[in-house]
Design a protein around this motif. Sequence first.
Motif, PDB file in Angstrom:
ATOM      1  N   ALA A 135      38.503  35.494  34.175  1.00  0.00           N
ATOM      2  CA  ALA A 135      38.232  36.774  34.831  1.00  0.00           C
ATOM      3  C   ALA A 135      38.285  37.884  33.801  1.00  0.00           C
ATOM      4  N   CYS A 158      35.053  35.438  37.567  1.00  0.00           N
ATOM      5  CA  CYS A 158      35.001  36.770  38.177  1.00  0.00           C
ATOM      6  C   CYS A 158      34.861  37.848  37.116  1.00  0.00           C
ATOM      7  N   THR A 160      34.629  42.111  37.096  1.00  0.00           N
ATOM      8  CA  THR A 160      34.679  43.359  37.846  1.00  0.00           C
ATOM      9  C   THR A 160      34.151  44.481  36.973  1.00  0.00           C
ATOM     10  N   THR A 183      31.309  35.396  40.092  1.00  0.00           N
ATOM     11  CA  THR A 183      31.310  36.420  41.138  1.00  0.00           C
ATOM     12  C   THR A 183      31.491  37.781  40.473  1.00  0.00           C
ATOM     13  N   HIS A 185      32.094  41.775  40.968  1.00  0.00           N
ATOM     14  CA  HIS A 185      32.538  42.849  41.854  1.00  0.00           C
ATOM     15  C   HIS A 185      32.050  44.176  41.266  1.00  0.00           C
TER      16      HIS A 185
END
Length: 236
Positions: A135, A158, A160, A183, A185
């Motif tokens: 992440a 992830c 962000t 993913t 964000h």
Amino acid sequence: VIESKDHILFARWDFDESVMPGGELIFAWEDISEDTIKVTGFKNEAQEVSDLFIPDTINGKAVVEIGMGAFANSKSGMRRLVMPVFCKKIGDRAFMGTSSLKEVKFVDIKEWLDPIKDATLSIGAYAFSGVGFSAVTLPKCVGSLGNYAFANCKDLQCMTILGKPEIGLMPLRRSGLNVGGVTVHLDPELASDVEYMAKLKQGCENVSVRADAIITKMMLSSMALTANEVEISVSV
């Protein structure tokens, strides 16, 4: 006498030798100007370190850049990286291939001449390609991602994005392959920008997007105690 108004406090932190033995002395660097420098890697190629804290200053000079290929393919065993507060540029391939690196902490970048003012960080081509992140969070200060900046991060699950960095070629190319995809964000307005999202997804086989709320700061604004309960007010 302390006046009853807002104050700005600046602090200079010293290294905890038990966390990173050697402190600023383990780094090689080059002058950029009389007051600023570029970190070019470790002085000793055999340097071992788990938590790598790149200092805000070395020898009294502000660290404003991580040089091209500075820590590429490092065998130091670094697992955690904390970036310096005045660093406005991470050079091409700076940490490329450092598979041991699992976490990077970006700070809000400031101008070294006036630390009250915000600055912008550029991340170069292949800068974190092939690292071991699962992440990563890119703060608003990140202004650009170079070509393939986070490519081949096969364990990346992830990302962000808190700002709107300019996107180079295939920044996530072949990332997330070991974990079923990445993913991302980000802000709903950004998620609806078709052209921007096409650039971000290019070369990454499986990207899912979440545009729900991201809490970036939480402050305790008040707390009241009674005999039977505690009432807490929080600002988000």
